[in-house]
Every structure is written in C-alpha cells, then in structure tokens.
Design an enzyme around this catalytic site. Structure first.
Site, mmCIF file in Angstrom:
data_model
loop_
_atom_site.group_PDB
_atom_site.id
_atom_site.type_symbol
_atom_site.label_atom_id
_atom_site.label_comp_id
_atom_site.label_asym_id
_atom_site.label_seq_id
_atom_site.Cartn_x
_atom_site.Cartn_y
_atom_site.Cartn_z
ATOM 1 N N GLY A 211 -42.050 -22.634 17.640
ATOM 2 C CA GLY A 211 -41.316 -22.588 16.423
ATOM 3 C C GLY A 211 -39.760 -21.802 16.812
ATOM 4 O O GLY A 211 -39.379 -22.212 17.856
ATOM 5 N N ARG A 212 -39.236 -21.579 15.891
ATOM 6 C CA ARG A 212 -37.898 -20.951 16.011
ATOM 7 C C ARG A 212 -37.944 -19.416 16.301
ATOM 8 O O ARG A 212 -36.852 -18.614 16.840
ATOM 9 C CB ARG A 212 -36.965 -21.240 15.068
ATOM 10 C CG ARG A 212 -36.325 -22.626 14.871
ATOM 11 C CD ARG A 212 -35.335 -22.813 13.892
ATOM 12 N NE ARG A 212 -35.640 -22.663 12.469
ATOM 13 C CZ ARG A 212 -35.249 -21.441 11.705
ATOM 14 N NH1 ARG A 212 -34.274 -20.564 12.147
ATOM 15 N NH2 ARG A 212 -35.620 -21.329 10.664
ATOM 16 N N TYR B 218 -42.203 -27.799 25.043
ATOM 17 C CA TYR B 218 -41.535 -28.867 24.317
ATOM 18 C C TYR B 218 -40.586 -29.461 25.219
ATOM 19 O O TYR B 218 -39.684 -28.638 25.920
ATOM 20 C CB TYR B 218 -41.087 -28.245 22.948
ATOM 21 C CG TYR B 218 -40.405 -29.395 21.902
ATOM 22 C CD1 TYR B 218 -41.261 -30.339 21.542
ATOM 23 C CD2 TYR B 218 -38.927 -29.421 22.009
ATOM 24 C CE1 TYR B 218 -40.661 -31.542 20.590
ATOM 25 C CE2 TYR B 218 -38.562 -30.424 21.056
ATOM 26 C CZ TYR B 218 -39.167 -31.401 20.376
ATOM 27 O OH TYR B 218 -38.824 -32.361 19.756
ATOM 28 N N CYS C 206 -45.171 -24.867 22.896
ATOM 29 C CA CYS C 206 -43.984 -25.505 22.313
ATOM 30 C C CYS C 206 -42.661 -24.440 22.913
ATOM 31 O O CYS C 206 -42.327 -24.618 23.999
ATOM 32 C CB CYS C 206 -44.157 -25.480 20.916
ATOM 33 S SG CYS C 206 -42.911 -26.679 20.128
ATOM 34 N N HIS C 207 -42.072 -24.032 21.948
ATOM 35 C CA HIS C 207 -40.674 -23.197 22.235
ATOM 36 C C HIS C 207 -41.165 -21.772 22.703
ATOM 37 O O HIS C 207 -40.071 -21.143 22.739
ATOM 38 C CB HIS C 207 -39.871 -23.376 21.009
ATOM 39 C CG HIS C 207 -39.103 -24.450 20.927
ATOM 40 N ND1 HIS C 207 -39.699 -25.417 19.992
ATOM 41 C CD2 HIS C 207 -37.949 -24.875 21.078
ATOM 42 C CE1 HIS C 207 -38.664 -26.568 20.018
ATOM 43 N NE2 HIS C 207 -37.560 -26.231 20.483
ATOM 44 N N GLU D 220 -36.799 -17.684 19.806
ATOM 45 C CA GLU D 220 -35.401 -17.594 20.233
ATOM 46 C C GLU D 220 -34.700 -16.267 19.837
ATOM 47 O O GLU D 220 -33.757 -15.669 20.767
ATOM 48 C CB GLU D 220 -34.454 -18.809 19.648
ATOM 49 C CG GLU D 220 -34.227 -18.832 18.147
ATOM 50 C CD GLU D 220 -33.784 -19.944 17.629
ATOM 51 O OE1 GLU D 220 -32.952 -19.932 16.671
ATOM 52 O OE2 GLU D 220 -34.050 -21.068 17.939
#
Length: 183
Positions: free
Chosen positions: A85-86, A136, A115-116, A89
């Site tokens: 997800g975000r 990802y 993923c991320h 970050e």
C-alpha cells in the site's frame, strides 16, 4: 506456546495485504501483533486496476495497531510481515522501524514483504544487497538500486525471505511464509 508474528504498517496500508495475513495467521493459532508509528486505528486502502495505466485507490476498512514501533522489542517475535500500500513510503522514515526489520534478517527469522513493502527495505541496503526478491513492478528500480536482484515472478523465496508482487499473490505468499514459520 504459539509463535509470535509482527506485522509492521501504517495508514494507507493495502487492505487485503494486512487483513489476509492477519486473519490467516490467527486461524493457524499464531499470536499476531500489528505495529505502526502510533498505536491507533489505521485506515486501510483498496488498490485496484480499472482502465487506468496505474492502480486506483479507494478507502478501506479500519484496523487496530496494537502497538507503536517504539514499543516493539523484535527479539520477542519469531517472524515479520511488511504489507504494501502507501504505508511503506512514510513508515520507513520512523527511526525505530529499520532497527526492527534489521533484527529479523540478522537473526535469520522469517520475513515476508509484499508489493510496495520493498520501500521499507530500501532503508537497509547493506542487508538487501545480493538478495533476490519480487515486488510491485513500479518498485523494481528501488529494489535494484539497493543491490537486490529483482525477480519477475509473482512470489519468490530467498532463504528466510518471502516476497510477492501484489495482493492477487496472497495465497502463495502466505503458504510460503507459513512454511518458513513452521519449519
């Protein structure tokens, strides 16, 4: 005594990438702690593919973070999961998180990243250099920049480390992680 698994995340975690592992591990009888920068209700997001060149994002369910990163002693846990997800970050900027993640790699405990989540691993280039992993596809440049080998397949296992491309790969991702956890 059941094994203890730590999930590290924050707001804007991909809903499926936290809920699926969390409930799957509880189903198997593991003790699971969700940690975030702050102990609070976390907002999840749903990433999906429409007719855009990238994914779209919608609000998801809420989920409780049981502890803050500052409260976590990683020596008390048997394994680690980093959802995407975000959240990755910004959670990677928390001073406590790299120390937590480093412990699991240095102690050769099972680690799973999807993923991320690779954005969190970018804070540990010395740990990731020479490792192979998937993530990802948009994360491929970051994976390669830290000296890791990007593998173009949905799920990949490199010794104690399981990685996956995205939420459609959760069944294989969790199957491999649970294999490592129950060795």
């Amino acid at each position: 005594m059941s094994k203890k698994v730590l999930i590290v995340t924050g707001d804007a975690v991909e809903a499926l990438e936290i809920y699926y592992p969390y409930y799957r591990l509880l189903e198997e009888g593991f003790d699971v702690t969700i940690a975030a920068p702050k102990k609070k209700k976390l907002h999840t997001v749903v990433h999906d593919f429409a007719d855009w060149d990238t994914f779209v994002e919608k609000p998801g369910y809420l989920i409780d973070a049981h502890a803050s990163f500052a409260e976590i002693d990683p020596t008390q846990y048997d394994a680690l999961i980093i959802p995407g997800g975000r959240a990755p970050e910004y959670i990677r900027l928390d001073e406590n998180l790299p120390k937590i993640v480093r412990h699991f790699f240095e102690a050769n405990k099972p680690v799973a990243a999807i993923c991320h989540a690779s954005l969190v691993l970018e804070t540990l280039p010395d740990v990731m250099k020479g490792r192979s992993m998937t993530a990802y596809i948009a994360c491929k440049p970051g994976v390669e920049a830290i000296g890791a080998n990007y593998v173009s397949k949905p799920t990949h296992v490199d010794n104690n480390f399981v990685s996956a491309h995205a939420w459609p790969d959760l069944p294989a991702f969790m199957r491999e992680f649970i294999k490592l956890l129950t060795k």
